[in-house]
Design a protein around this motif. Structure first.
Motif, PDB file in Angstrom:
ATOM      1  N   LEU A 289       0.770  -1.233   0.086  1.00  0.00           N
ATOM      2  CA  LEU A 289       0.127   0.033  -0.049  1.00  0.00           C
ATOM      3  C   LEU A 289       0.965   1.291  -0.121  1.00  0.00           C
ATOM      4  O   LEU A 289       0.394   2.293  -0.504  1.00  0.00           O
ATOM      5  CB  LEU A 289      -1.035  -0.011   1.225  1.00  0.00           C
ATOM      6  CG  LEU A 289      -1.834  -1.058   1.200  1.00  0.00           C
ATOM      7  CD1 LEU A 289      -2.711  -1.134   2.594  1.00  0.00           C
ATOM      8  CD2 LEU A 289      -2.926  -1.314   0.174  1.00  0.00           C
ATOM      9  N   LEU A 290       2.155   1.410   0.244  1.00  0.00           N
ATOM     10  CA  LEU A 290       2.751   2.376   0.728  1.00  0.00           C
ATOM     11  C   LEU A 290       4.122   2.607  -0.442  1.00  0.00           C
ATOM     12  O   LEU A 290       4.869   3.564  -0.481  1.00  0.00           O
ATOM     13  CB  LEU A 290       3.190   2.637   2.008  1.00  0.00           C
ATOM     14  CG  LEU A 290       2.159   2.886   2.946  1.00  0.00           C
ATOM     15  CD1 LEU A 290       2.409   3.278   4.447  1.00  0.00           C
ATOM     16  CD2 LEU A 290       1.131   4.190   2.651  1.00  0.00           C
ATOM     17  N   TRP A 291       4.571   1.294  -0.802  1.00  0.00           N
ATOM     18  CA  TRP A 291       5.766   1.343  -1.363  1.00  0.00           C
ATOM     19  C   TRP A 291       5.714   1.945  -2.655  1.00  0.00           C
ATOM     20  O   TRP A 291       5.084   1.905  -3.919  1.00  0.00           O
ATOM     21  CB  TRP A 291       6.373   0.025  -1.713  1.00  0.00           C
ATOM     22  CG  TRP A 291       7.649  -0.417  -2.148  1.00  0.00           C
ATOM     23  CD1 TRP A 291       8.210  -0.595  -3.251  1.00  0.00           C
ATOM     24  CD2 TRP A 291       8.905  -0.358  -1.213  1.00  0.00           C
ATOM     25  NE1 TRP A 291       9.442  -0.748  -3.335  1.00  0.00           N
ATOM     26  CE2 TRP A 291      10.107  -0.644  -1.965  1.00  0.00           C
ATOM     27  CE3 TRP A 291       9.019  -0.090   0.143  1.00  0.00           C
ATOM     28  CZ2 TRP A 291      11.335  -0.507  -1.509  1.00  0.00           C
ATOM     29  CZ3 TRP A 291      10.261  -0.279   0.772  1.00  0.00           C
ATOM     30  CH2 TRP A 291      11.428  -0.136   0.005  1.00  0.00           C
TER      31      TRP A 291
ATOM     32  N   LEU B 269      10.277   1.145   7.542  1.00  0.00           N
ATOM     33  CA  LEU B 269      10.675   2.785   7.588  1.00  0.00           C
ATOM     34  C   LEU B 269      12.049   2.948   7.664  1.00  0.00           C
ATOM     35  O   LEU B 269      12.978   3.737   7.192  1.00  0.00           O
ATOM     36  CB  LEU B 269       9.991   3.453   8.620  1.00  0.00           C
ATOM     37  CG  LEU B 269       9.746   5.142   8.458  1.00  0.00           C
ATOM     38  CD1 LEU B 269       8.791   5.401   7.067  1.00  0.00           C
ATOM     39  CD2 LEU B 269       8.856   5.380   9.837  1.00  0.00           C
ATOM     40  N   PHE B 270      12.692   2.313   8.951  1.00  0.00           N
ATOM     41  CA  PHE B 270      14.200   2.575   9.202  1.00  0.00           C
ATOM     42  C   PHE B 270      15.015   1.844   8.178  1.00  0.00           C
ATOM     43  O   PHE B 270      15.945   2.494   7.740  1.00  0.00           O
ATOM     44  CB  PHE B 270      14.424   2.125  10.603  1.00  0.00           C
ATOM     45  CG  PHE B 270      15.763   1.971  10.936  1.00  0.00           C
ATOM     46  CD1 PHE B 270      16.388   3.177  11.316  1.00  0.00           C
ATOM     47  CD2 PHE B 270      16.531   0.906  10.699  1.00  0.00           C
ATOM     48  CE1 PHE B 270      17.946   3.129  11.478  1.00  0.00           C
ATOM     49  CE2 PHE B 270      18.050   0.913  11.098  1.00  0.00           C
ATOM     50  CZ  PHE B 270      18.672   1.770  11.644  1.00  0.00           C
ATOM     51  N   ALA B 271      14.730   0.640   7.853  1.00  0.00           N
ATOM     52  CA  ALA B 271      15.698  -0.117   6.883  1.00  0.00           C
ATOM     53  C   ALA B 271      15.596   0.472   5.366  1.00  0.00           C
ATOM     54  O   ALA B 271      16.863   0.311   4.791  1.00  0.00           O
ATOM     55  CB  ALA B 271      15.742  -1.659   6.886  1.00  0.00           C
TER      56      ALA B 271
ATOM     57  N   ALA C 268      12.375  13.247  -1.040  1.00  0.00           N
ATOM     58  CA  ALA C 268      11.492  13.918  -0.211  1.00  0.00           C
ATOM     59  C   ALA C 268       9.806  14.085  -0.588  1.00  0.00           C
ATOM     60  O   ALA C 268       9.112  13.930   0.176  1.00  0.00           O
ATOM     61  CB  ALA C 268      11.976  15.402  -0.392  1.00  0.00           C
ATOM     62  N   ARG C 269       9.754  13.898  -1.891  1.00  0.00           N
ATOM     63  CA  ARG C 269       8.387  14.043  -2.417  1.00  0.00           C
ATOM     64  C   ARG C 269       7.612  12.794  -2.096  1.00  0.00           C
ATOM     65  O   ARG C 269       6.292  12.658  -1.487  1.00  0.00           O
ATOM     66  CB  ARG C 269       8.294  14.092  -3.662  1.00  0.00           C
ATOM     67  CG  ARG C 269       6.852  14.089  -4.409  1.00  0.00           C
ATOM     68  CD  ARG C 269       6.936  14.523  -5.975  1.00  0.00           C
ATOM     69  NE  ARG C 269       7.732  13.351  -6.662  1.00  0.00           N
ATOM     70  CZ  ARG C 269       7.142  12.093  -6.971  1.00  0.00           C
ATOM     71  NH1 ARG C 269       5.804  12.097  -6.442  1.00  0.00           N
ATOM     72  NH2 ARG C 269       7.653  11.106  -7.708  1.00  0.00           N
ATOM     73  N   GLU C 270       8.291  11.524  -2.010  1.00  0.00           N
ATOM     74  CA  GLU C 270       7.837  10.613  -1.690  1.00  0.00           C
ATOM     75  C   GLU C 270       7.486  10.281  -0.289  1.00  0.00           C
ATOM     76  O   GLU C 270       6.569   9.823   0.264  1.00  0.00           O
ATOM     77  CB  GLU C 270       8.471   9.209  -2.198  1.00  0.00           C
ATOM     78  CG  GLU C 270       8.792   9.084  -3.643  1.00  0.00           C
ATOM     79  CD  GLU C 270       9.729   8.176  -4.238  1.00  0.00           C
ATOM     80  OE1 GLU C 270       9.626   7.747  -5.361  1.00  0.00           O
ATOM     81  OE2 GLU C 270      10.859   7.772  -3.192  1.00  0.00           O
ATOM     82  N   LEU C 271       8.603  10.551   0.628  1.00  0.00           N
ATOM     83  CA  LEU C 271       8.282  10.554   2.131  1.00  0.00           C
ATOM     84  C   LEU C 271       7.028  11.679   2.409  1.00  0.00           C
ATOM     85  O   LEU C 271       6.419  11.137   3.502  1.00  0.00           O
ATOM     86  CB  LEU C 271       9.538  11.071   2.591  1.00  0.00           C
ATOM     87  CG  LEU C 271      10.764  10.132   2.699  1.00  0.00           C
ATOM     88  CD1 LEU C 271      12.034  10.833   3.257  1.00  0.00           C
ATOM     89  CD2 LEU C 271      10.298   8.647   3.612  1.00  0.00           C
ATOM     90  N   SER C 272       7.147  12.714   1.807  1.00  0.00           N
ATOM     91  CA  SER C 272       5.978  13.569   2.158  1.00  0.00           C
ATOM     92  C   SER C 272       4.637  12.968   2.004  1.00  0.00           C
ATOM     93  O   SER C 272       3.437  13.441   2.863  1.00  0.00           O
ATOM     94  CB  SER C 272       6.008  14.846   1.380  1.00  0.00           C
ATOM     95  OG  SER C 272       5.734  14.678   0.012  1.00  0.00           O
ATOM     96  N   ALA C 273       4.354  12.016   1.031  1.00  0.00           N
ATOM     97  CA  ALA C 273       3.266  11.346   0.929  1.00  0.00           C
ATOM     98  C   ALA C 273       2.954  10.015   1.819  1.00  0.00           C
ATOM     99  O   ALA C 273       1.964   9.666   2.466  1.00  0.00           O
ATOM    100  CB  ALA C 273       3.153  10.894  -0.429  1.00  0.00           C
ATOM    101  N   ILE C 274       4.047   9.418   2.001  1.00  0.00           N
ATOM    102  CA  ILE C 274       4.034   8.179   2.736  1.00  0.00           C
ATOM    103  C   ILE C 274       4.099   8.436   4.397  1.00  0.00           C
ATOM    104  O   ILE C 274       3.106   7.758   4.844  1.00  0.00           O
ATOM    105  CB  ILE C 274       5.447   7.246   2.655  1.00  0.00           C
ATOM    106  CG1 ILE C 274       5.496   6.921   1.074  1.00  0.00           C
ATOM    107  CG2 ILE C 274       5.593   6.224   3.465  1.00  0.00           C
ATOM    108  CD1 ILE C 274       6.808   6.446   0.565  1.00  0.00           C
TER     109      ILE C 274
END
Length: 553
Positions: A176-178, A317-319, A327-333
């Motif tokens: 769902l998030l990858w 998340l960590f690994a 940054a764009r992907e992290l802002s959504a995830i």
């Protein structure tokens, strides 16, 4: 290559944290405790009965399963007094006996499996006519478990929990998030590791259950022993878990390969299999023996699901996500993950608190039992993790779009380290009897019958008084000759007095049941040391008088 090396180091760090948690299991897990208690027996433990019974019944605090060849009744001469196979109906075990048993003391030995899969062993004695030397049965008094088996059981449970973490949360994140642009190779390896850990721990549990319940060594396991395990409720649940894991492995292949071949139906089936797999843990643990078993099973499955989603998501998340996503992907995830984590933590706390209340039952049990103290340790660690998670949530809102959110990675690593230890505490908890079991044993196993044998030159008088407490009490009187043969009594008389409280002798009405056996009832109004006087007339000119003192609570 450098990025991949760093990623592998991070993955190795996560696995190291899980191994540290496993060490917590080794240090905190003591001897496995029996989680059911013998609450009553017929004949009662230590009692003297006038005639040989045709059966012995044992009643436990929860339902039990029989172990072939592990229940026997020994006669005073050491021979077997039982015949045929014992039977079980819920919490009651019935042992048929040979007819015409001789006089003297009998020994009943038992070893059964409690509802939460732990072995329960012990002995009781009863006597026919009069007590004699107790026959012996080697190794029948205690639940003996091989030290290696005892050490491997919590380790196997921990590996199963770790496998759930590396399976449930990562699959959800990958599905769902990858981000589509990122490779799924390394997360796939992590998930296959989770599948391997769950499957391996299940096979290990099946193997260990045989020596655990029989009290044998790790390698002293026969084919028949394994067949018995597979035919038990525990074995059936473990086989279901294995089947679910294998089926999930086939359905996961398209998702892990990233070929786009997975369908919504596959994902739905994975969800169903996930629920089925999670249910197998509470079905072989404390929840099955809970006073509200259905509620406890659901709560425990919810607890495991929340733990697996939260901790497994943190691993991903960590690994992988924090070091690889832009940054764009992290802002959504990250905002979505933050909501998932918040929901999982809420479910974790709710299920854990309610389940602890059911198992601990009292404040005294919480502070004065090993189980309760481990619960408090787990709560303290969970509180720290929740605080760290709250800080993490704050960072997500403030810095989700940073190119290199190093602060967030450090916070996530702290969460992983503490929750790995929490997993270790959880694995230790399932090996320790909850306070409700100990309370049940204390309140129901104590035999409050006062049994005395009074003698003179012509008679031996056995007195049974139950329950030896304020209120109505029942009394049984048995008369024997000095060589322990039934002695006919023509007339019985009995009185009870409490001189310390000014209560004069009260007549006890007695009814002859047989020539040598009489019964009576008396209401004792106050606690104290009561004096009982008995007179048994055996002829027109012969009689014996006895006096005894018994504490009435």
């Amino acid at each position: 290559m450098a990025v991949m090396t760093v990623d592998r180091r991070r993955a190795a760090t996560v696995l190291l944290g899980l191994l540290i948690g496993m060490l917590g299991v080794l240090f905190s897990a003591g001897p496995a405790s029996a989680h059911a208690a013998l609450v009553s027996s017929d004949p009662n433990n230590g009692n003297i009965v006038p005639d040989a019974p045709n059966k012995v019944t044992l009643t436990f605090s929860e339902s039990v399963q029989l172990i072939s060849g592990k229940i026997q009744v020994l006669a005073p001469d050491g021979s077997r007094a039982d015949q045929g196979d014992p039977t079980v109906d819920g919490a009651t075990v019935t042992i048929p006996l040979r007819s015409g048993g001789g006089r003297g003391t009998y020994l009943v030995t038992y070893r059964v499996i409690s509802a939460d899969t732990h072995p329960v062993a012990g002995t009781i004695t009863y006597s026919v006519g009069a007590a004699s030397a107790t026959p012996t049965a080697d190794g029948a008094e205690d639940v003996k478990v091989d030290p290696l088996v005892r050490a491997l059981i919590p380790i196997g449970k921990y590996l199963g929990y770790a496998g759930l973490v590396l399976l449930v949360g990562p699959v959800l994140v990958l599905a769902l998030l990858w981000p589509q642009r990122l490779s799924r190779r390394d997360p796939g390896r992590l998930i296959w590791t989770g599948i391997g850990l769950v499957a391996g721990s299940t096979v290990l549990a099946l193997w260990l259950q045989a020596p655990y319940t029989l009290g044998t060594s790790l390698f002293d396991v026969r084919v028949g022993d394994l067949r018995d395990v597979l035919g038990s409720t525990f074995g059936a649940v473990m086989l279901v878990r294995l089947a679910v894991v294998v089926a999930a492995g086939f359905l996961l292949r398209p998702l892990l390969l990233g070929s786009g071949g997975e369908s919504k139906l596959d994902l739905a089936l994975l969800g169903v299999l996930g629920v089925a797999a999670l249910a197998t843990w509470p079905l072989t643990g404390h929840p099955t023996a809970s006073p509200v078993a259905g509620v406890s099973v659901v709560l425990d499955a919810l607890h495991l699901a929340a733990m697996s989603v939260w901790l497994g998501g943190l691993v991903m998340l960590f690994a992988f996500l924090l070091p690889r996503a832009n940054a764009r992907e992290l802002s959504a995830i990250l905002p979505i993950w933050s909501r998932w984590a918040f929901t999982a933590v809420g479910a974790l706390v709710f299920a854990g608190v309610v389940q602890a209340l059911i198992e601990v039952s009292t404040l005294n049990g919480l502070f004065n039992s090993t189980y309760g103290r481990l619960i408090l340790t787990k709560v303290a660690l969970a509180a720290i993790v929740i605080g760290v998670a709250a800080f993490s949530r704050k960072l997500v809102k403030e810095r989700a779009a940073e190119e290199s959110p190093r602060g967030l990675r450090r916070v996530v690593l702290a969460e992983l380290g503490i929750t790995a230890v929490v997993l270790g505490v959880t694995a230790a908890l399932v090996q320790i009897a909850p306070p409700r079991t100990a309370d049940a044993a204390r309140t129901t196993t104590a035999d409050t019958t006062v049994t005395r044998t009074l003698t003179d030159k012509t008679m031996s008088l056995q007195v049974d008084l139950y329950p030896a407490a304020v209120g109505n009490n029942s009394m049984h009187l048995y008369a024997y000759t000095p060589d322990n043969k039934p002695l006919p009594v023509v007339e019985w008389k009995a009185t009870a007095a409490l001189p310390a409280k000014g209560i004069e002798a009260i007549d006890i009405p007695l009814l002859r049941i047989t020539d040598f056996h009489a019964i009576g009832d008396i209401a004792l109004p106050q606690a104290g040391d009561w004096t009982f006087k008995f007179t048994a007339r055996t002829s027109d000119i012969d009689q014996s008088t006895f006096t005894m003192t018994a504490e009435i609570r």
